[in-house]
Design a protein around this motif. Structure first.
Motif, mmCIF file in Angstrom:
data_model
loop_
_atom_site.group_PDB
_atom_site.id
_atom_site.type_symbol
_atom_site.label_atom_id
_atom_site.label_comp_id
_atom_site.label_asym_id
_atom_site.label_seq_id
_atom_site.Cartn_x
_atom_site.Cartn_y
_atom_site.Cartn_z
ATOM 1 N N GLU A 142 -1.829 34.315 55.057
ATOM 2 C CA GLU A 142 -0.703 33.933 55.914
ATOM 3 C C GLU A 142 -1.211 33.415 57.268
ATOM 4 O O GLU A 142 -0.602 32.542 57.891
ATOM 5 N N GLU A 143 -2.368 33.957 57.681
ATOM 6 C CA GLU A 143 -2.929 33.592 58.982
ATOM 7 C C GLU A 143 -3.305 32.102 59.052
ATOM 8 O O GLU A 143 -3.519 31.568 60.150
ATOM 9 N N VAL A 144 -3.398 31.458 57.873
ATOM 10 C CA VAL A 144 -3.694 30.015 57.865
ATOM 11 C C VAL A 144 -2.580 29.250 58.591
ATOM 12 O O VAL A 144 -2.834 28.271 59.298
ATOM 13 N N LEU A 145 -1.335 29.719 58.429
ATOM 14 C CA LEU A 145 -0.193 29.044 59.064
ATOM 15 C C LEU A 145 0.432 29.865 60.183
ATOM 16 O O LEU A 145 1.025 29.315 61.112
ATOM 17 N N VAL A 146 0.339 31.197 60.068
ATOM 18 C CA VAL A 146 0.991 32.073 61.045
ATOM 19 C C VAL A 146 -0.103 32.694 61.904
ATOM 20 O O VAL A 146 -0.698 33.712 61.546
ATOM 21 N N ASN A 147 -0.397 32.041 63.003
ATOM 22 C CA ASN A 147 -1.505 32.448 63.866
ATOM 23 C C ASN A 147 -1.151 32.093 65.323
ATOM 24 O O ASN A 147 -0.100 31.478 65.573
ATOM 25 N N PRO A 148 -1.982 32.457 66.274
ATOM 26 C CA PRO A 148 -1.630 32.182 67.683
ATOM 27 C C PRO A 148 -1.412 30.702 67.995
ATOM 28 O O PRO A 148 -0.808 30.362 69.021
ATOM 29 N N VAL A 210 9.971 31.410 64.316
ATOM 30 C CA VAL A 210 9.250 31.252 65.587
ATOM 31 C C VAL A 210 10.257 31.093 66.718
ATOM 32 O O VAL A 210 10.103 31.667 67.819
ATOM 33 N N SER A 211 11.313 30.350 66.458
ATOM 34 C CA SER A 211 12.353 30.139 67.460
ATOM 35 C C SER A 211 13.025 31.465 67.824
ATOM 36 O O SER A 211 13.184 31.807 69.002
ATOM 37 N N GLU A 212 13.365 32.235 66.779
ATOM 38 C CA GLU A 212 14.048 33.518 67.000
ATOM 39 C C GLU A 212 13.150 34.505 67.771
ATOM 40 O O GLU A 212 13.587 35.127 68.735
ATOM 41 N N VAL A 213 11.891 34.590 67.354
ATOM 42 C CA VAL A 213 10.983 35.570 67.968
ATOM 43 C C VAL A 213 10.622 35.169 69.406
ATOM 44 O O VAL A 213 10.537 36.018 70.297
ATOM 45 N N SER A 214 10.429 33.862 69.622
ATOM 46 C CA SER A 214 10.010 33.398 70.955
ATOM 47 C C SER A 214 11.189 33.240 71.907
ATOM 48 O O SER A 214 11.011 33.196 73.129
ATOM 49 N N ALA A 264 4.964 39.017 60.768
ATOM 50 C CA ALA A 264 3.737 38.227 60.925
ATOM 51 C C ALA A 264 3.845 37.306 62.140
ATOM 52 O O ALA A 264 2.874 37.147 62.903
ATOM 53 N N VAL A 265 5.008 36.707 62.334
ATOM 54 C CA VAL A 265 5.192 35.821 63.493
ATOM 55 C C VAL A 265 5.122 36.628 64.792
ATOM 56 O O VAL A 265 4.494 36.193 65.777
ATOM 57 N N LYS A 266 5.751 37.802 64.785
ATOM 58 C CA LYS A 266 5.697 38.645 65.993
ATOM 59 C C LYS A 266 4.242 38.976 66.353
ATOM 60 O O LYS A 266 3.842 38.902 67.526
#
Ligand code: NAP
Length: 270
Positions: A142-148, A210-214, A264-266
């Motif tokens: 998942e880290e391939v797409l969901v990362n900093p 990403v929108s919701e979390v950020s 994961a996004v968080k």
């Protein structure tokens, strides 16, 4: 004795850390190409041994007395290299009398093409070895797409993708490592294949999350994969439908749902 290769890597480290919560350190063999990179494990009582996939003699020594081996696939995707490296490890394990080999294969390895064909070849080598084995067909991390790097999407207000709207069943490295640890320590896994996949989502779902979390607007925008640089090939694979099928094998081994996209996004944005 349970042995793990690749302990200086991301997946192997998760596995050894989890094994230390399940069995005594004296029953764990941590195999590293360079044991000096695993001195912290030696300090915790783990038997750290040298083993290099390119050095068959080192592998025979490293595998001595091992009952169950986790063979972490090599990161060297140079054509032709990994089948030789993995063959060296399987031959050494056979010679050392290892009772069961658990292999980190990959999604689609039943008939893999491109770099996934290395896993198809290795699965064949395991079958031919006659050693009882377990296949962990890991989806992509998942880290391939969901990362900093998602901070860039937040700043731009858009997330680019060439996924064709196809779903993704990626899983976190941690979940895949914990599943491997469960298979190493559990009974009844000889001869089994585990299709290790996370919950399905799309890149449009990722943008929304990403929108919701950020708390900032982030929209999904489709572009040709050639505009995405090095990660473009992953989008091509997604668009091919390679990751569209779900499986409950991962959550069964974890004894809980796999990590959600939101969690994961968080973690990635924290
Ligand atoms: N599912 C996915 O999305 C995905 C993504 C990337 C990779 N993978 C595969 O999964 C494997 C594990 O992932 P990872 O994230 O833990 O990779 P990683 O962090 O790159 O770790 C790779 C490990 O392999 C070791 N290694 C490299 N060459 C070796 C050799 N010749 N002999 C013995 N050990 C060697 C490395 O040791 P050193 O510290 O000495 O280099 C390291 O411990 C990768 O190697 C790759 O095959 C899967």
């Amino acid at each position: 004795m349970i042995a793990v290769t690749g302990v200086t890597g991301k997946l192997g480290r998760v596995v050894v850390d989890d094994l230390l919560t399940r069995i005594p350190a004296t029953e764990i063999v941590a195999i590293a190409r360079d044991p000096r990179k695993a001195t912290d494990l030696a300090d915790r009582g783990v038997d750290v041994r040298a083993g290099d996939y390119d050095d068959p003699a080192s592998l025979r020594t490293a595998f001595a007395g091992v009952d169950v081996l986790l063979l972490v696939s090599s990161p060297d995707v140079t054509p032709g290299v990994r089948p030789v490296q993995h063959g060296n490890a399987i031959d050494a394990a056979t010679a050392a009398g290892v009772g069961r080999i658990v292999y980190t294969s990959a999604i689609g390895a039943q008939d893999g093409t491109g770099f996934l064909a290395d896993h198809t070849t290795t699965e064949g080598l395991l079958r031919d070895s006659g050693v009882p084995h377990t296949l962990l067909r890991n989806t992509f991390y998942e880290e391939v797409l969901v990362n900093p790097g998602l901070h860039e999407a937040v700043a731009a207000g858009e997330l680019l993708g060439a996924d064709g709207g196809q779903p993704v069943n990626f899983a976190t490295i941690r979940d895949l490592g914990l599943a491997a640890s469960a298979v190493l320590t559990g009974d009844g896994h000889a001869g089994t294949v585990h299709e290790l996949r996370g919950p399905l989502w799309t890149l449009a779902d990722l943008a929304a999350t990403v929108s919701e979390v950020s708390g900032r607007p982030v929209v999904y925008r489709a572009v040709p994969s050639a505009e995405l640089g090095a990660i473009g090939f992953v989008h091509d694979l997604i668009a091919s439908g390679l990751f569209a099928e779900p499986s409950t094998d991962l959550e069964k081994l974890l004894g809980r749902p796999a990590t959600s996209l939101r969690d994961a996004v968080k973690a990635a944005l924290s």
